[in-house]
Design an enzyme around this catalytic site. Structure first.
Site, PDB file in Angstrom:
ATOM      1  N   CYS A   1      -5.147  -2.524   3.523  1.00  0.00           N
ATOM      2  CA  CYS A   1      -4.888  -2.220   5.288  1.00  0.00           C
ATOM      3  C   CYS A   1      -6.179  -2.733   6.206  1.00  0.00           C
ATOM      4  O   CYS A   1      -6.220  -3.649   6.404  1.00  0.00           O
ATOM      5  CB  CYS A   1      -4.591  -0.910   5.073  1.00  0.00           C
ATOM      6  SG  CYS A   1      -3.831  -0.365   6.736  1.00  0.00           S
TER       7      CYS A   1
ATOM      8  N   LYS B   1      -9.931   1.588  -2.666  1.00  0.00           N
ATOM      9  CA  LYS B   1     -10.107   1.056  -0.945  1.00  0.00           C
ATOM     10  C   LYS B   1     -11.550   1.740  -0.698  1.00  0.00           C
ATOM     11  O   LYS B   1     -11.915   2.911  -0.722  1.00  0.00           O
ATOM     12  CB  LYS B   1      -9.112   1.743  -0.195  1.00  0.00           C
ATOM     13  CG  LYS B   1      -9.611   1.315   1.326  1.00  0.00           C
ATOM     14  CD  LYS B   1      -8.118   1.804   2.077  1.00  0.00           C
ATOM     15  CE  LYS B   1      -8.100   1.023   3.642  1.00  0.00           C
ATOM     16  NZ  LYS B   1      -7.185   1.707   4.381  1.00  0.00           N
TER      17      LYS B   1
ATOM     18  N   GLU C   1       0.949  -1.263  -0.120  1.00  0.00           N
ATOM     19  CA  GLU C   1       0.045   0.052   0.106  1.00  0.00           C
ATOM     20  C   GLU C   1       0.936   1.316  -0.012  1.00  0.00           C
ATOM     21  O   GLU C   1       1.977   1.387   0.729  1.00  0.00           O
ATOM     22  CB  GLU C   1      -0.784   0.040   1.218  1.00  0.00           C
ATOM     23  CG  GLU C   1      -1.824   1.271   1.398  1.00  0.00           C
ATOM     24  CD  GLU C   1      -2.420   1.251   2.819  1.00  0.00           C
ATOM     25  OE1 GLU C   1      -3.638   2.086   2.922  1.00  0.00           O
ATOM     26  OE2 GLU C   1      -1.784   0.572   3.678  1.00  0.00           O
TER      27      GLU C   1
END
Length: 523
Positions: free
Chosen positions: A395, A342, A272
């Site tokens: 994440c 995301k 990321e």
């Protein structure tokens, strides 16, 4: 020295109970700490004035201890620029730990108000804490970090129960067994105590025995499966975001991408936010980084890169995304084949719930972007050219049970693997990255799918569908290098991936039924 007053002894014991339960989690793994739940159950039953208020406060103290162990890493992002933001670190820990502990306080209140006497109270306690932990995972954006059911090391025998009941169901089982140890100290007959001990021992045997049987029948990794290279550059967070270091960061990732290995990787993964720049600039025509990427990848290889990207809304407003971009090298050059934006963003990390106020007190710079990130569309697995279908988890998204199964149901097809890219450099060099690794392992168990996990500073690992990461396929904290691993096989859909929270809901209803027996019998 004056003796500690009884009220303070109880409060300190409650705090110790939470600390012990927190230390049972990896990477500490002090499993006797699970008896902290038994201690808390006993403390909630201690008589005194204002029993409901006392139960709430004692459970809150236990939660404060639990989360002090689990989320102390929240101070690390503020230390990246310690001169400007270091003063916020202790307040962040107090607010985070104390706020999350409110859910435990609610569980204590429920327990005190509704739990019956006798053995049923342990089941009510399990239901109360599981219910409030479920709320913790869903209220506002949700933050299901270190659920009690995730105490067992992912990949261990007890953790395999998550394939059946998920992390919330395993929370109920864990708290029922650990809290049930308090029943052994009840003033009951020897026969009753033996029965209680036998039931608790039998539950542990089932938990360990069932998991051991499942692991004994684990599928092997095929030697012809896609070869995945996970890149860990180990670049300090403070250094990465200096604009003058972009070329050095890029060069480091390219050197690791192209270094010789046992075979040519089919897939290369960068974590990321690997580079301190938006990918639109890196891939724009004439960019020196575009041709360097193209030259570094071999024909047929795919680079899965965690990246920040920019787009424009219908009114021309600038929108920033935390994304995963798939780039495939073909004879004609480098082409994007898939993009995942995301969906679940981190509050106060990727967006500011109180944007204007946060900017005034200096929080804005934590995002390292001119504005908040924009959430992507509801997740779906990606079909990437030349690769098995994949579900990205960026994440924070790896914290949420059933996230991948919901995405698959939305798309109408199931992925073959999960890709978790994360910037765990934010968690520092302590327990946070190891905790995150353990949590991600539970998503593999729940879904019956392998997870390839890449982080910039650790812990990077290939995780099989049973939640296990092998020593040879793991890069710990502070190490630079790559993990070259064949993609482990996926399993048939697990009961949890198909049923979701139905079984945990039945457990909660059972706990409610145990509480209702007491109320029904009251005159």
């Amino acid at each position: 020295m004056r003796p500690i007053p009884p009220a303070w002894r109880i409060r300190l014991a409650a705090l110790a109970a939470g600390l012990a339960a927190g230390l049972a989690h990896p990477p500490f793994g002090i499993l006797p700490g699970l008896l902290g739940y038994a201690l808390l159950l006993r403390l909630l039953e201690t008589e005194g004035p204002r029993p409901l208020r006392s139960a709430f406060f004692r459970a809150w103290l236990a939660g404060a201890g639990y989360f002090a162990v689990g989320v102390w890493w929240i101070t690390e992002p503020f230390l990246v620029d310690a001169r400007e933001q270091g003063w916020m670190a202790p307040f962040a820990l107090l607010l985070m730990g104390g706020g999350l502990a409110l859910f435990w306080g609610l569980a204590g209140l429920i327990q005190r108000a509704f739990a019956p006497r006798g053995w049923r109270r342990a089941l009510v306690f399990a239901g109360a804490l599981t219910f409030t932990e479920y709320l913790r995972g869903h209220i506002l954006t949700g933050f299901p970090w270190n659920l009690p059911g995730e105490t067992w090391a992912a990949g261990s025998a007890p953790s395999q129960a998550a394939a059946l009941v998920g992390a919330y169901g395993l929370t109920w089982i864990t708290v029922a067994l650990a809290g049930g140890a308090a029943l052994l100290f009840d003033p009951v007959s020897r026969r009753a105590r033996i029965i209680t001990g036998g039931v608790l021992a039998g539950g542990l045997v089932l938990l360990y025995g069932g998991g051991a049987w499942r692991l004994a029948h684990a599928l092997p990794v095929s030697p012809t499966a896609p070869l995945v290279r996970l890149v860990q550059a180990d670049i300090d967070q403070k250094e990465k975001w200096k604009p003058e270091n972009l070329d050095l960061v890029f060069t480091t990732y390219m050197q690791l991408t192209t270094q010789p290995g046992p075979a040519r990787p089919d897939i290369v993964v960068w974590p990321e936010g690997a580079l301190p720049a938006v990918i639109d600039d890196l891939l724009s025509p004439g960019s020196p980084y575009l041709w360097r990427l193209t030259a570094g990848l071999q024909t047929g290889q795919t680079l899965m890169m965690g990246a920040n990207r920019v787009d424009f809304g219908p009114a021309g407003e600038t929108r920033y995304y935390n994304s995963l971009v798939a780039l495939r090298r073909s004879p004609q050059g480098l082409k994007p084949t898939a993009i995942y934006d995301k969906y679940r963003l981190v509050p106060f990390g990727e967006f500011m719930p109180l944007g204007q106020l946060a900017a005034k007190v200096g929080f804005r710079s934590l995002v390292h972007m001119p504005d908040d990130f924009t959430p992507g569309p509801k997740p779906r697995p990606l079909r990437v050219e030349g690769l098995p279908a994949v579900q990205p988890l960026i994440c924070y998204e790896a914290l949420f049970p059933h996230f991948a199964a919901d995405a698959a149901a939305r798309a109408g097809f199931r992925p073959a693997w999960i890709l978790n890219v994360s910037n765990d450099a934010w968690f520092g060099g302590g327990s946070g990255p190891w905790q995150h690794l353990n949590i991600a392992g539970y998503r593999a168990i729940e879904e019956g799918l392998p997870i390839a996990r890449a982080t910039p500073t650790g812990v990077t690992a290939m995780i099989d569908a049973y939640g296990r990461h092998q020593p040879g396929h793991t890069l710990g904290l502070g190490r630079i290098g790559v993990v070259d691993a064949r993609l482990p096989p996926g399993l048939a859909p697990t009961p949890y991936s198909r049923l979701g929270e139905i079984i945990p809901a039945i457990m909660l209803l059972f706990s409610a039924a145990m509480a209702s027996i007491r109320r029904h019998r009251q005159p």
